[in-house]
Design a protein around this motif. Structure first.
Motif, PDB file in Angstrom:
ATOM      1  N   VAL A 167      51.955  51.120  87.805  1.00  0.00           N
ATOM      2  CA  VAL A 167      51.038  50.722  86.738  1.00  0.00           C
ATOM      3  C   VAL A 167      49.651  51.221  87.087  1.00  0.00           C
ATOM      4  O   VAL A 167      49.077  50.834  88.113  1.00  0.00           O
ATOM      5  CB  VAL A 167      51.018  49.193  86.543  1.00  0.00           C
ATOM      6  N   ASN A 168      49.148  52.106  86.261  1.00  0.00           N
ATOM      7  CA  ASN A 168      47.815  52.696  86.485  1.00  0.00           C
ATOM      8  C   ASN A 168      47.676  53.233  87.907  1.00  0.00           C
ATOM      9  O   ASN A 168      46.643  53.052  88.570  1.00  0.00           O
ATOM     10  CB  ASN A 168      46.716  51.674  86.182  1.00  0.00           C
ATOM     11  N   LYS A 189      45.112  52.197  77.102  1.00  0.00           N
ATOM     12  CA  LYS A 189      44.257  52.197  78.293  1.00  0.00           C
ATOM     13  C   LYS A 189      45.053  52.068  79.588  1.00  0.00           C
ATOM     14  O   LYS A 189      44.504  52.300  80.675  1.00  0.00           O
ATOM     15  CB  LYS A 189      43.228  51.068  78.195  1.00  0.00           C
ATOM     16  N   SER A 190      46.296  51.654  79.501  1.00  0.00           N
ATOM     17  CA  SER A 190      47.124  51.477  80.697  1.00  0.00           C
ATOM     18  C   SER A 190      48.432  52.243  80.539  1.00  0.00           C
ATOM     19  O   SER A 190      48.972  52.352  79.435  1.00  0.00           O
ATOM     20  CB  SER A 190      47.426  49.998  80.945  1.00  0.00           C
ATOM     21  N   LEU A 191      48.934  52.760  81.652  1.00  0.00           N
ATOM     22  CA  LEU A 191      50.187  53.508  81.669  1.00  0.00           C
ATOM     23  C   LEU A 191      51.096  52.933  82.737  1.00  0.00           C
ATOM     24  O   LEU A 191      50.674  52.707  83.877  1.00  0.00           O
ATOM     25  CB  LEU A 191      49.927  54.985  81.961  1.00  0.00           C
ATOM     26  N   SER A 236      64.671  48.359  86.113  1.00  0.00           N
ATOM     27  CA  SER A 236      65.199  48.532  84.771  1.00  0.00           C
ATOM     28  C   SER A 236      64.268  49.382  83.915  1.00  0.00           C
ATOM     29  O   SER A 236      63.043  49.342  84.056  1.00  0.00           O
ATOM     30  CB  SER A 236      65.397  47.161  84.115  1.00  0.00           C
ATOM     31  N   ALA A 237      64.884  50.123  82.990  1.00  0.00           N
ATOM     32  CA  ALA A 237      64.088  50.879  82.020  1.00  0.00           C
ATOM     33  C   ALA A 237      63.407  49.948  81.032  1.00  0.00           C
ATOM     34  O   ALA A 237      62.493  50.355  80.314  1.00  0.00           O
ATOM     35  CB  ALA A 237      64.986  51.860  81.265  1.00  0.00           C
ATOM     36  N   LEU A 295      58.533  55.926  80.869  1.00  0.00           N
ATOM     37  CA  LEU A 295      57.085  55.772  80.737  1.00  0.00           C
ATOM     38  C   LEU A 295      56.749  54.932  79.513  1.00  0.00           C
ATOM     39  O   LEU A 295      57.454  54.969  78.509  1.00  0.00           O
ATOM     40  CB  LEU A 295      56.395  57.139  80.602  1.00  0.00           C
ATOM     41  N   GLU A 296      55.635  54.196  79.601  1.00  0.00           N
ATOM     42  CA  GLU A 296      55.172  53.435  78.447  1.00  0.00           C
ATOM     43  C   GLU A 296      53.663  53.197  78.547  1.00  0.00           C
ATOM     44  O   GLU A 296      53.151  52.794  79.606  1.00  0.00           O
ATOM     45  CB  GLU A 296      55.892  52.091  78.343  1.00  0.00           C
ATOM     46  N   PHE A 297      52.939  53.432  77.446  1.00  0.00           N
ATOM     47  CA  PHE A 297      51.525  53.099  77.345  1.00  0.00           C
ATOM     48  C   PHE A 297      51.372  51.666  76.840  1.00  0.00           C
ATOM     49  O   PHE A 297      52.217  51.145  76.103  1.00  0.00           O
ATOM     50  CB  PHE A 297      50.819  54.032  76.353  1.00  0.00           C
ATOM     51  N   SER A 298      50.263  51.034  77.186  1.00  0.00           N
ATOM     52  CA  SER A 298      49.879  49.776  76.549  1.00  0.00           C
ATOM     53  C   SER A 298      49.476  50.074  75.110  1.00  0.00           C
ATOM     54  O   SER A 298      49.136  51.213  74.769  1.00  0.00           O
ATOM     55  CB  SER A 298      48.719  49.132  77.302  1.00  0.00           C
TER      56      SER A 298
END
Length: 202
Positions: A44-45, A21-23, A56-57, A14-17
């Motif tokens: 994405v969102n 505002k975006s995941l 890929s991670a 997982l990664e946030f912007s």
């Protein structure tokens, strides 16, 4: 807003912007009646991007919903994709039935490489100013002694060819917070000298 997946699914990375505002995350879906059947997606969102054999991670998401990721299809071809644009494709030349061995099956905008190239995973970065993507592909061109060739790319366009690019922290180009500057280093495989490159200049 959360999301639930059926039995046989796993959320992997997982990664946030930066602005929160975006995941983005990767999810693996397995058929619970046949565990050999597996697909992976980048989400994405809440929107899923294609079924892939592997994602890929190493993916990035920036503000304004710009994201980039590397994924492998069922023929073993590796694609680097920015939103819906193919930036680079590494062809699996060992599969005789691989449709991408024929140019008419290639995504029109994607330059192709042979399977001996791979992306230096930590090199993948998104410019926070304009959303363009920086990355590096490398291959070994000689053994004993080992010599490398590396290609520095910016948003799909090759910029510079080097011997092994020893980016700061083994493969990480760094943009300044305002996106106006980029720094990385490279090592000459003949002289073993290391140079620092800032905005394309040593």
């Amino acid at each position: 807003i959360g999301k639930q997946y059926p039995q046989g699914s796993r959320i992997l990375f997982l990664e946030f912007s930066p602005d929160g505002k975006s995941l983005a995350y990767t999810v693996e879906k397995t058929d619970p009646t046949d565990w050999s059947k597996k697909e992976e997606y980048l989400v994405v969102n809440g929107k899923e991007y294609w079924p892939w054999a592997w994602v890929s991670a190493n993916f990035k998401i920036s503000n304004n919903n710009i994201f980039v990721y590397q994924a492998t299809d069922t023929y073993g071809n590796r694609h680097l994709i920015k939103n819906d644009t193919y930036l680079q494709t590494v062809i699996n030349t060992y599969r005789a039935d691989n449709p991408l061995l024929q140019d008419q099956h290639m995504p029109s905008e994607s330059p192709k490489m042979d399977l001996t190239f791979w992306m230096q995973n930590k090199s993948l970065q998104i410019n926070p100013l304009n959303g363009k993507v920086f990355y590096i592909f490398s291959k070994i061109i000689q053994t004993n002694p080992t010599k490398w060739m590396s290609i520095v790319n910016y948003d799909g366009a090759p910029q510079t060819y080097y011997g092994f690019v020893n980016l700061a922290n083994w493969g990480k180009g760094i943009f300044s917070p305002d996106g106006r500057h980029l720094v990385y280093s490279y090592r000459d495989d003949t002289s073993w000298k290391t140079s620092l490159v800032i905005d394309g200049k040593e």
